[in-house]
Write an enzyme that holds these catalytic residues in place. Structure first.
Site, mmCIF file in Angstrom:
data_model
loop_
_atom_site.group_PDB
_atom_site.id
_atom_site.type_symbol
_atom_site.label_atom_id
_atom_site.label_comp_id
_atom_site.label_asym_id
_atom_site.label_seq_id
_atom_site.Cartn_x
_atom_site.Cartn_y
_atom_site.Cartn_z
ATOM 1 C CG ASP A 21 -1.733 1.208 1.382
ATOM 2 O OD1 ASP A 21 -2.297 1.660 0.366
ATOM 3 O OD2 ASP A 21 -1.818 1.755 2.502
ATOM 4 C CG ASP A 66 -1.444 1.879 6.799
ATOM 5 O OD1 ASP A 66 -1.615 1.806 5.568
ATOM 6 O OD2 ASP A 66 -1.613 2.917 7.451
ATOM 7 C CG ASP A 81 -4.279 -1.470 2.846
ATOM 8 O OD1 ASP A 81 -4.560 -1.154 1.671
ATOM 9 O OD2 ASP A 81 -3.612 -0.748 3.602
#
Length: 370
Positions: free
Chosen positions: A78, A265, A269
């Site tokens: 990410d 995080d 996600d």
């Protein structure tokens, strides 16, 4: 057991010697074939690996994830809060129509009041000192942003996906957060982020470890994503993605690799973390991400990721080494016993002695420097 029975029964029936002699050889085979060395040392290797990883700040939730981490050749990240610091700041507030910059900022901060996203935190920090209006019916949609009700009308705060085609024509393309009130675009905010100081070195270490693909998936705009990709030397990046699109792209990457791990995080996600061979969450990320992950970088930085891979690979090499060593010794003693060249003390060494050696080799993982 079948070999021992065959050694004890078949030769005497064929007149090749006394039953007692062949029974002794069968017992030597039986003792030597005891699987203690493998049964004890293999799980212990995984436990030692989990312990070694925890000492460097990586919490791994099970042995199978060590195996997945060891064989993975694709790492997907990410952007915000993972490859970048997540410490965002609002640089500028642009307005559309009659609303002032403070009014737009106050409405945006009120809309993001309960969001855990790093951008929401930056907006609230920028609005510190302003009087925020009272909103109701708060809701948050992954990948789209937040919405609430103000004076009986809906207010939305989020990325470019909340804009209509007409609004996109008048919106400032450099901005990343837009505020829509009663269907009208009233302003936007320019929010910037910085790359984590350790990120470039971590990506280089991953490549040195033989990782073939380093990919970034983000809901952010294309240009900031490209900037991060170029700065870190990533293989590829995909921007302006919704959580479902992230998941679809990740599955495609996973199908083309030996193993794929995702590092993230945020709440967005969680689906991808669940779908990965080993989902890795940042320690200070959202609870949803940590819950959906298979491993956690407890320090909240990427520094320990290469060490976790080294530990995982060391565990797998130790497991394979112990299995080969144990089976080789046992096979040798069984062959010698069948020809009457092995005594019972040799089978005890092949059993208990090899078990002790394999256990010591497995425990060595705890003291090894990575």
């Amino acid at each position: 057991v079948l070999i021992a029975v065959a050694i004890a029964v078949i030769p005497p029936l064929c007149g090749l010697g006394a039953f007692s002699e062949w029974l002794y050889r069968a017992l030597v085979c039986l003792v030597a074939s005891c699987p203690c060395a493998i049964v004890i040392s293999v799980p212990l290797s995984y436990y030692s690996g989990i312990g070694a990883a925890s000492e460097v700040g990586v919490l791994i939730k099970g042995g199978k994830y060590i195996e997945a981490l060891a064989k993975a050749d694709t790492f997907v990240f990410d952007k915000t809060g993972t490859l970048t610091s997540g410490k965002l700041s609002v640089n500028k507030v642009n307005t559309v129509g009659s609303y002032s910059a403070d009014e737009v900022l106050a409405l945006a901060a009120a809309s993001e009041k309960y969001s855990a996203h790093p951008i929401a935190s930056a907006i609230r920090e920028k609005a510190n000192g302003l009087e925020l209006p009272e909103l109701s019916d708060y809701s948050e949609s992954a990948g789209h942003g937040t919405s609430a009700v103000y004076n009986g009308k809906t207010i939305q705060c989020g990325g470019s996906k909340i804009l209509s085609d007409e609004q996109k024509k008048i919106a400032n393309k450099d901005d990343s957060v837009f505020v829509i009130y009663d269907g009208q675009l009233i302003g936007s905010l320019n929010v910037s982020d910085t790359v984590r100081p350790e990120a470039k070195e971590v990506i280089s270490q991953l490549k040195a470890l033989g990782v073939k693909n380093t990919v970034m998936l983000t809901g952010d705009r294309q240009q900031p994503a490209e900037n991060v990709k170029n700065e870190l030397g990533l293989s590829e990046c995909h921007a302006e993605l919704l959580p479902a699109q992230k998941l679809e792209l990740f599955k495609g990457l996973k199908s083309k690799s030996k193993g794929a791990c995702f590092v993230g995080d945020g709440i967005n996600d969680a689906p991808v973390l669940s779908a990965s061979d080993c989902g890795i969450a940042m320690g200070f990320g959202s609870e949803a991400a940590i819950e959906a992950s298979d491993a956690v970088l407890a320090s909240g930085t990427l520094k320990q990721l290469p060490k976790a891979i080294k530990i995982a690979r060391s565990v797998i090499n130790t497991v394979k080494g112990n299995i080969i060593f144990a089976l080789s010794i046992k096979a040798l003693v069984i062959i010698l016993a069948a020809f009457g060249l092995a005594q019972i003390w040799m089978s005890v060494i092949a059993d208990t002695g090899v078990s002790v050696v394999c256990v010591l080799i497995a425990a060595r993982l705890l003291k090894k420097k990575y």
